[in-house]
Scaffold this motif. Structure first.
Motif, PDB file in Angstrom:
ATOM      1  N   LEU A 104       0.839  -1.200   0.000  1.00 33.04           N
ATOM      2  CA  LEU A 104       0.000   0.000   0.000  1.00 33.04           C
ATOM      3  C   LEU A 104       0.876   1.253   0.000  1.00 33.04           C
ATOM      4  N   LYS A 105       1.936   1.230   0.788  1.00 32.64           N
ATOM      5  CA  LYS A 105       2.815   2.392   0.870  1.00 32.64           C
ATOM      6  C   LYS A 105       3.581   2.603  -0.438  1.00 32.64           C
ATOM      7  N   VAL A 106       3.954   1.520  -1.105  1.00 34.20           N
ATOM      8  CA  VAL A 106       4.612   1.653  -2.408  1.00 34.20           C
ATOM      9  C   VAL A 106       3.669   2.313  -3.409  1.00 34.20           C
ATOM     10  N   VAL A 107       2.405   1.909  -3.386  1.00 36.54           N
ATOM     11  CA  VAL A 107       1.405   2.511  -4.275  1.00 36.54           C
ATOM     12  C   VAL A 107       1.245   4.000  -3.967  1.00 36.54           C
ATOM     13  N   LEU A 108       1.218   4.354  -2.683  1.00 36.51           N
ATOM     14  CA  LEU A 108       1.069   5.752  -2.293  1.00 36.51           C
ATOM     15  C   LEU A 108       2.286   6.587  -2.702  1.00 36.51           C
ATOM     16  N   ILE A 109       3.479   6.001  -2.607  1.00 35.47           N
ATOM     17  CA  ILE A 109       4.684   6.702  -3.072  1.00 35.47           C
ATOM     18  C   ILE A 109       4.567   6.989  -4.566  1.00 35.47           C
ATOM     19  N   GLY A 110       4.093   5.998  -5.319  1.00 31.84           N
ATOM     20  CA  GLY A 110       3.878   6.206  -6.746  1.00 31.84           C
ATOM     21  C   GLY A 110       2.870   7.311  -7.009  1.00 31.84           C
ATOM     22  N   ALA A 111       1.803   7.363  -6.199  1.00 32.96           N
ATOM     23  CA  ALA A 111       0.785   8.411  -6.360  1.00 32.96           C
ATOM     24  C   ALA A 111       1.372   9.787  -6.052  1.00 32.96           C
ATOM     25  N   ILE A 112       2.235   9.870  -5.044  1.00 34.98           N
ATOM     26  CA  ILE A 112       2.889  11.140  -4.716  1.00 34.98           C
ATOM     27  C   ILE A 112       3.760  11.597  -5.882  1.00 34.98           C
ATOM     28  N   LEU A 113       4.482  10.663  -6.499  1.00 34.16           N
ATOM     29  CA  LEU A 113       5.327  11.014  -7.644  1.00 34.16           C
ATOM     30  C   LEU A 113       4.491  11.543  -8.806  1.00 34.16           C
ATOM     31  N   LEU A 114       3.311  10.963  -9.013  1.00 35.56           N
ATOM     32  CA  LEU A 114       2.436  11.444 -10.076  1.00 35.56           C
ATOM     33  C   LEU A 114       1.936  12.856  -9.778  1.00 35.56           C
ATOM     34  N   LEU A 115       1.651  13.123  -8.495  1.00 37.59           N
ATOM     35  CA  LEU A 115       1.251  14.479  -8.109  1.00 37.59           C
ATOM     36  C   LEU A 115       2.398  15.458  -8.332  1.00 37.59           C
ATOM     37  N   TRP A 116       3.615  15.031  -8.037  1.00 36.64           N
ATOM     38  CA  TRP A 116       4.782  15.892  -8.267  1.00 36.64           C
ATOM     39  C   TRP A 116       4.954  16.186  -9.760  1.00 36.64           C
ATOM     40  N   ARG A 117       4.734  15.155 -10.580  1.00 33.35           N
ATOM     41  CA  ARG A 117       4.863  15.361 -12.026  1.00 33.35           C
ATOM     42  C   ARG A 117       3.806  16.346 -12.517  1.00 33.35           C
ATOM     43  N   ARG A 118       2.598  16.215 -11.989  1.00 34.83           N
ATOM     44  CA  ARG A 118       1.502  17.075 -12.453  1.00 34.83           C
ATOM     45  C   ARG A 118       1.656  18.510 -11.969  1.00 34.83           C
ATOM     46  N   TYR A 119       2.046  18.689 -10.699  1.00 34.06           N
ATOM     47  CA  TYR A 119       2.015  20.036 -10.128  1.00 34.06           C
ATOM     48  C   TYR A 119       3.399  20.664  -9.942  1.00 34.06           C
ATOM     49  N   LEU A 120       4.453  19.861  -9.916  1.00 33.17           N
ATOM     50  CA  LEU A 120       5.805  20.409  -9.797  1.00 33.17           C
ATOM     51  C   LEU A 120       6.552  20.368 -11.120  1.00 33.17           C
ATOM     52  N   GLY A 121       5.994  19.616 -12.079  1.00 27.60           N
ATOM     53  CA  GLY A 121       6.636  19.536 -13.379  1.00 27.60           C
ATOM     54  C   GLY A 121       7.887  18.673 -13.398  1.00 27.60           C
ATOM     55  N   LEU A 134       1.690  12.073   4.043  1.00 27.26           N
ATOM     56  CA  LEU A 134       2.211  12.899   2.958  1.00 27.26           C
ATOM     57  C   LEU A 134       1.346  12.806   1.705  1.00 27.26           C
ATOM     58  N   PHE A 135       0.787  11.627   1.452  1.00 28.44           N
ATOM     59  CA  PHE A 135      -0.119  11.489   0.315  1.00 28.44           C
ATOM     60  C   PHE A 135      -1.351  12.382   0.504  1.00 28.44           C
ATOM     61  N   LEU A 136      -1.900  12.384   1.712  1.00 26.90           N
ATOM     62  CA  LEU A 136      -3.051  13.244   1.990  1.00 26.90           C
ATOM     63  C   LEU A 136      -2.674  14.723   1.872  1.00 26.90           C
ATOM     64  N   LEU A 137      -1.481  15.071   2.363  1.00 25.47           N
ATOM     65  CA  LEU A 137      -1.040  16.463   2.289  1.00 25.47           C
ATOM     66  C   LEU A 137      -0.863  16.902   0.842  1.00 25.47           C
ATOM     67  N   TRP A 138      -0.223  16.067   0.013  1.00 24.06           N
ATOM     68  CA  TRP A 138       0.004  16.441  -1.379  1.00 24.06           C
ATOM     69  C   TRP A 138      -1.286  16.420  -2.177  1.00 24.06           C
ATOM     70  N   THR A 139      -2.219  15.553  -1.809  1.00 17.09           N
ATOM     71  CA  THR A 139      -3.542  15.612  -2.434  1.00 17.09           C
ATOM     72  C   THR A 139      -4.212  16.934  -2.085  1.00 17.09           C
ATOM     73  N   ASP A 171       1.391  29.333  -9.797  1.00 15.63           N
ATOM     74  CA  ASP A 171       2.819  29.363  -9.476  1.00 15.63           C
ATOM     75  C   ASP A 171       3.056  29.966  -8.095  1.00 15.63           C
ATOM     76  N   GLU A 172       2.305  31.017  -7.780  1.00 12.43           N
ATOM     77  CA  GLU A 172       2.440  31.646  -6.468  1.00 12.43           C
ATOM     78  C   GLU A 172       2.027  30.677  -5.362  1.00 12.43           C
ATOM     79  N   LYS A 173       0.900  29.997  -5.562  1.00 13.78           N
ATOM     80  CA  LYS A 173       0.429  29.024  -4.570  1.00 13.78           C
ATOM     81  C   LYS A 173       1.432  27.892  -4.403  1.00 13.78           C
ATOM     82  N   LEU A 174       2.019  27.463  -5.525  1.00 14.75           N
ATOM     83  CA  LEU A 174       3.006  26.385  -5.479  1.00 14.75           C
ATOM     84  C   LEU A 174       4.230  26.804  -4.679  1.00 14.75           C
ATOM     85  N   GLU A 175       4.747  27.988  -4.948  1.00 15.72           N
ATOM     86  CA  GLU A 175       5.932  28.469  -4.236  1.00 15.72           C
ATOM     87  C   GLU A 175       5.656  28.594  -2.733  1.00 15.72           C
TER      88      GLU A 175
END
Length: 336
Positions: free
Chosen positions: A115-132, A165-170, A311-315
């Motif tokens: 489950l934690k491996v899946v959540l790490i993958g989900a966090i990486l996808l969020l990083w790709r989407r919102y951090l580029g 962290l998954f909940l926070l990044w969501t 961008d401002e919200k992200l920073e």
């Protein structure tokens, strides 16, 4: 300097990127297998709280050190420090526990680790989407080596940190999308185990037109959700707060790389020069240091406020993570 160069090199050499990815994925798979296949020496935090949940389901006090020691034996290290309602969330896993906990531990440890491996993958996808960020071999190598490899440390310890962290990044994703109410809801849920994440609700105020109404409602909602502990587990909640206070000496004794907080750093710095502060002196010192951090951070944030763009919200969100890391009184080695 090395990571951008490597990322650029791999973007121009697809074959090399894929080959390195394959090697790194194999290393990750071996690491995950070592965690789930070695139930005696890994996921100690998970064992602790699954045992707490089992005791709770049997009507026993999970905050009783003697009972915990009898249940976990030599594996018992830390007292149960999550609220009763959070412990109840572990009950689906505790149903598999046998009298000899470790005999059936693979049944509960393997799903938790996966489950934690899946959540790490989900966090990486969020990083790709919102951090580029590019999910290339360079990033994978960075995550495996940087900051003492917190992802693997978290996986080995069995802590709840990746779920938080998954909940926070969501929540951050909702914040970037202008869905402030959903952001607040994610933060409220993420803050239930350790409470400190509730501080991220101040991001509702970090804008040209602060949302005071939603911020006040979110704080009230956090208090209401946490009060469910008193509603369903009144006696255990009192024991929880008593244990939280009595265990403070355990936190303050943690030093070095296993506790990367500013508090730990300053304590170690004084010890390096042969100085030892009293508890009161140390508390006053940290009060001053934290006040300075908050003051400088608020000023920097106010100077960044502008049109409220993504961008401002992200920073500001990333900046808040840095401020959190500097203020947290206890920052474990998996917290990075």
């Amino acid at each position: 300097m090395i990571l951008p160069w490597l990322s650029d090199f791999l973007s121009r050499n697809v074959v090399v990127d894929r080959a390195l990815k394959a090697v790194l994925l194999l290393a990750i798979a071996v690491g995950v297998f070592k965690v789930v296949a070695n139930p005696y020496s890994t996921q100690w935090d998970f064992k602790l709280y699954v045992t707490c949940a089992k005791m709770q389901s049997m009507g026993l006090d999970p905050y009783n050190d003697r009972l915990m020691r009898d249940s976990l034996g030599y594996h018992w290290r830390m007292p149960c420090l999550y609220p009763p309602a959070v412990i109840s969330a572990y009950r689906p896993f505790s149903a598999f526990i046998t009298p000899d906990f470790h005999r059936g531990s693979f049944k509960v440890q393997a799903p938790w680790a996966l489950l934690k491996v899946v959540l790490i993958g989900a966090i990486l996808l969020l990083w790709r989407r919102y951090l580029g960020v590019r999910l290339d071999a360079a990033l994978m190598l960075f995550l495996l080596l940087a900051y003492g490899n917190p992802f693997y440390i978290d996986l080995r310890s069995g802590n709840i940190a990746v779920l938080e962290l998954f909940l926070l990044w969501t929540g951050f994703a909702f914040l970037f999308s202008g869905k402030d109410t959903l952001f607040a809801a994610c933060v409220i849920v993420a803050a239930q185990p350790k409470m400190l994440f509730a501080g991220f609700l101040v991001l509702l105020l970090a804008r040209t037109k602060p949302r005071w109404g939603l911020f006040t409602a979110a704080c009230a909602a956090f208090a209401a959700v946490f009060s469910l502990n008193y509603l369903f587990h009144p006696a255990s909640t009192a024991d929880y707060f008593e244990k939280l206070v009595s265990a403070s000496d355990i936190w303050t004794s943690e030093a070095g790389t296993i506790n990367n907080s500013t508090t730990s750093f300053l304590r170690d710095l004084f010890r390096l020069f042969g100085l030892r502060l009293s508890d009161l002196s140390h508390a006053l010192l940290m009060l001053g240091v934290n006040a300075a951090i908050v003051g400088v951070s608020v000023r920097a944030c106010l100077r960044r406020l502008g049109d409220g763009s993504q961008d401002e919200k992200l920073e500001i969100a990333l900046f808040s993570c840095v401020v959190y890391a500097m203020l947290a009184p206890r920052l474990k080695d998996y917290s990075y």
